[in-house]
Design an enzyme around this catalytic site. Structure first.
Site, PDB file in Angstrom:
ATOM      1  N   ARG A  62      -4.894  13.662  21.807  1.00 50.22           N
ATOM      2  CA  ARG A  62      -3.833  14.542  21.251  1.00 50.22           C
ATOM      3  C   ARG A  62      -4.444  15.769  20.584  1.00 50.22           C
ATOM      4  O   ARG A  62      -3.924  16.886  20.695  1.00 50.22           O
ATOM      5  CB  ARG A  62      -3.003  13.769  20.216  1.00 50.22           C
TER       6      ARG A  62
ATOM      7  N   SER B 255       0.986   6.566  15.068  1.00 53.47           N
ATOM      8  CA  SER B 255      -0.413   6.652  14.661  1.00 53.47           C
ATOM      9  C   SER B 255      -0.590   6.131  13.230  1.00 53.47           C
ATOM     10  O   SER B 255      -1.442   5.284  12.941  1.00 53.47           O
ATOM     11  CB  SER B 255      -0.862   8.113  14.773  1.00 53.47           C
TER      12      SER B 255
ATOM     13  N   THR C 210      -9.545  10.490   0.461  1.00 59.02           N
ATOM     14  CA  THR C 210      -9.853   9.572  -0.642  1.00 59.02           C
ATOM     15  C   THR C 210     -11.277   9.025  -0.554  1.00 59.02           C
ATOM     16  O   THR C 210     -11.967   8.880  -1.557  1.00 59.02           O
ATOM     17  CB  THR C 210      -8.808   8.430  -0.641  1.00 59.02           C
TER      18      THR C 210
ATOM     19  N   ASP D 231       0.840  -1.199   0.000  1.00 63.48           N
ATOM     20  CA  ASP D 231       0.000   0.000   0.000  1.00 63.48           C
ATOM     21  C   ASP D 231       0.878   1.253   0.000  1.00 63.48           C
ATOM     22  O   ASP D 231       2.099   1.179   0.151  1.00 63.48           O
ATOM     23  CB  ASP D 231      -0.915  -0.023   1.243  1.00 63.48           C
ATOM     24  N   LYS D 232       0.203   2.380  -0.135  1.00 68.08           N
ATOM     25  CA  LYS D 232       0.862   3.688  -0.091  1.00 68.08           C
ATOM     26  C   LYS D 232       0.147   4.503   0.975  1.00 68.08           C
ATOM     27  O   LYS D 232      -1.056   4.348   1.177  1.00 68.08           O
ATOM     28  CB  LYS D 232       0.692   4.341  -1.458  1.00 68.08           C
ATOM     29  N   HIS D 233       0.905   5.353   1.658  1.00 65.89           N
ATOM     30  CA  HIS D 233       0.259   6.309   2.562  1.00 65.89           C
ATOM     31  C   HIS D 233       0.776   7.696   2.215  1.00 65.89           C
ATOM     32  O   HIS D 233       1.975   7.894   2.036  1.00 65.89           O
ATOM     33  CB  HIS D 233       0.592   5.986   4.022  1.00 65.89           C
ATOM     34  N   SER D 234      -0.150   8.649   2.131  1.00 65.36           N
ATOM     35  CA  SER D 234       0.261  10.028   1.867  1.00 65.36           C
ATOM     36  C   SER D 234      -0.028  10.859   3.107  1.00 65.36           C
ATOM     37  O   SER D 234      -1.022  10.637   3.801  1.00 65.36           O
ATOM     38  CB  SER D 234      -0.547  10.556   0.680  1.00 65.36           C
TER      39      SER D 234
ATOM     40  N   LYS E 253      -1.803   1.658  12.044  1.00 66.72           N
ATOM     41  CA  LYS E 253      -2.946   1.311  11.184  1.00 66.72           C
ATOM     42  C   LYS E 253      -2.469   0.548   9.953  1.00 66.72           C
ATOM     43  O   LYS E 253      -3.116  -0.400   9.504  1.00 66.72           O
ATOM     44  CB  LYS E 253      -3.690   2.596  10.774  1.00 66.72           C
ATOM     45  N   LYS E 254      -1.334   0.939   9.400  1.00 65.66           N
ATOM     46  CA  LYS E 254      -0.816   0.246   8.204  1.00 65.66           C
ATOM     47  C   LYS E 254      -0.328  -1.158   8.568  1.00 65.66           C
ATOM     48  O   LYS E 254      -0.521  -2.100   7.807  1.00 65.66           O
ATOM     49  CB  LYS E 254       0.322   1.064   7.575  1.00 65.66           C
TER      50      LYS E 254
HETATM   51  N1  URA Z   1      -2.296  11.281  10.457  1.00 65.01           N
HETATM   52  C1  URA Z   1      -2.515  10.261  11.324  1.00 65.01           C
HETATM   53  O1  URA Z   1      -3.072   9.229  10.963  1.00 65.01           O
HETATM   54  N2  URA Z   1      -2.094  10.425  12.595  1.00 65.01           N
HETATM   55  C2  URA Z   1      -1.441  11.510  13.037  1.00 65.01           C
HETATM   56  O2  URA Z   1      -1.069  11.555  14.191  1.00 65.01           O
HETATM   57  C3  URA Z   1      -1.240  12.572  12.133  1.00 65.01           C
HETATM   58  C4  URA Z   1      -1.673  12.425  10.839  1.00 65.01           C
END
Ligand code: URA
Length: 436
Positions: free
Chosen positions: A168, A183, A120, A80-83, A187-188
């Site tokens: 936070r 964070s 997205t 996958d990709k995360h931006s 999730k990834k």
């Molecule tokens: N995106 C996230 O998923 N978590 C953060 O803490 C900041 C940006």
């Protein structure tokens, strides 16, 4: 160790053991750790940072706070990709089908937009019928059969992040590199990926406007992800101009489908998307190198194979089966669609730049983005046909898609105020590649 002792140790810059961090996160989940203690630890980390080992321990403990998906039946090519988020960033819509067409599997779990950056999921929700929350069985079937499925976050992946992020957000502790790292990556990692590519944006529309800060975040993400066993590379990419020539929801879907169909010219969007696809193919071994990955990705795009995958994904998730061919029949259209010109445009000819963040805020003013997570959005509105850096100064600056005159005027004022004089040179779209 008691939660207050963990907070004390971090306050006093003593190293934390992985076991103690694991206990703290377990306490977040069973509520034996209080909100005050979470806030205090977040502030202590914000002020004193974390070592890489601590950040890896925090990330893996947060990953293990919920379900971890298992794609072992699909082999090693699950990627996958995360931006970090941008304006006009519709890369995922083009990228996932390219990688799928090359033999990868992309279970992409995406978010909604908040603040000036788009999300997205909101873009996909402009497609009638597209289900962003399919059940687990449908999600697995679509990933397996089509090669990609772009869906929404489920509450079962890394639930500790949701609790900690909520605290936070209201205690001025979002902007901490180790906390952002944990964070994003928890999730990834919970999505069961075998490889990840990060698109870390730099510029006026980015989460990290400054290059040094973006590099620091990218380096932390790459080192912690690799430390947690997920091969990862990052590209630093330019967000001093919108990436697509559109910003909004349906308008960005149109831009992505045009690129998939080989229509229109969006050179920066194509370049960044192909660079990310190349890295994704290389990191899970579909290509021997990023150069070979680039060749494969270009072929998947130009042959129409990626467009076909996109169409299959939309249809498999409940959208129209002829979406690629007939998108104009299906996408919502705003009541007002009108060009915006700039009287003193000649001053910017050949060296146009935007305060990209302001363009994202214009989309919010049109109703296409959110200021609070519970806000509803208007999928039809937004900006399209945005002028490129080499604008001639006299043709329209952009086209505004608005629900009514009042929001049109507000957005028009903001877009005009977002115009800047650039240096006359187009910076390279990908400025740096960061590996472990
Ligand atoms: N995106 C996230 O998923 N978590 C953060 O803490 C900041 C940006």
């Amino acid at each position: 160790m008691l939660p207050q002792e963990i907070v004390r140790a971090k306050r006093d810059r003593q190293p934390l053991e992985a076991r103690d961090i694991g206990d703290f996160i377990a306490g977040v989940m069973d509520k034996s750790v209080t909100k005050e203690q979470i806030a205090a630890l977040a502030m202590a980390v914000y002020l004193n940072g974390m070592s890489r080992d601590e950040a890896v321990a925090l990330t893996t403990a947060m990953r293990d706070s919920g379900t971890v998906l298992d794609w072992s039946d699909l082999g090693p090519a699950v990627v996958d990709k995360h931006s970090t988020g941008g304006v006009g960033d519709n890369v995922s819509l083009i990228l996932a089908p390219i990688v799928a067409a090359c033999g990868g599997y992309v279970p992409m779990i995406s978010g909604r937009g908040l603040g000036h950056t788009g999300g997205t999921l909101d873009k996909f929700e402009s497609i009638p019928g597209y289900n962003v929350t399919p059940d687990d069985e449908v999600f697995r079937r679509v990933v397996k059969e089509v090669g990609c499925a772009i869906i929404g976050q489920t509450g079962s992946l890394a639930p500790a992040d949701k609790v900690i992020y909520g605290i936070r957000d209201v205690t001025a502790t979002v902007e901490s590199v180790p906390l952002i790292t944990a964070s994003i990556l928890s999730k990834k990692l919970a999505a069961g990926l075998k490889g990840l590519v990060l698109d870390v944006k730099v510029g006026s529309g980015a989460f990290m406007a400054d290059e040094a800060a973006a590099r620091e975040l990218a380096t932390s993400l790459v080192e912690v992800a690799n430390g947690a066993g997920m091969p990862t590379v990052a590209l630093l990419t330019d967000m001093d101009h919108p990436l697509a020539n559109a910003a909004g929801n349906a308008v960005e879907v149109r831009s992505a489908v045009n690129v998939l169909r080989g229509n229109g010219s969006e050179p920066r969007l194509r370049e960044i998307t192909l660079a990310l696809a190349a890295e994704m193919l290389a990191i899970v071994g579909i290509a021997d190198s990023a150069e070979e990955g680039l060749r494969k990705s270009q072929e998947a795009l130009s042959s129409g194979a990626a467009a076909e995958r996109f169409g299959q994904m939309v249809s498999a998730l409940g959208g129209p089966s002829d979406f690629i061919e007939q998108m104009d029949e299906h996408l919502p259209v705003a009541p007002i669609v009108r060009d915006l010109t700039l009287e003193n445009g000649a001053e910017y000819a050949g060296r146009l730049s935007f305060d990209t963040r302001q363009l994202g805020l214009a989309v919010i003013e049109l109703g296409g983005g959110r200021t609070r997570s519970e806000d509803n959005i208007d999928h039809a509105v937004g900006l399209s046909d945005l002028a490129s850096r080499t604008w001639d100064g006299s043709s329209p600056l952009c086209r505004i898609h608005a629900r009514d005159e009042a929001t049109f005027q507000k957005a028009a004022d903001r877009v005009r105020r977002a115009v800047r004089q650039g240096g006359g040179q187009t910076p390279s779209s990908v400025s740096e590649r960061i590996t472990a």
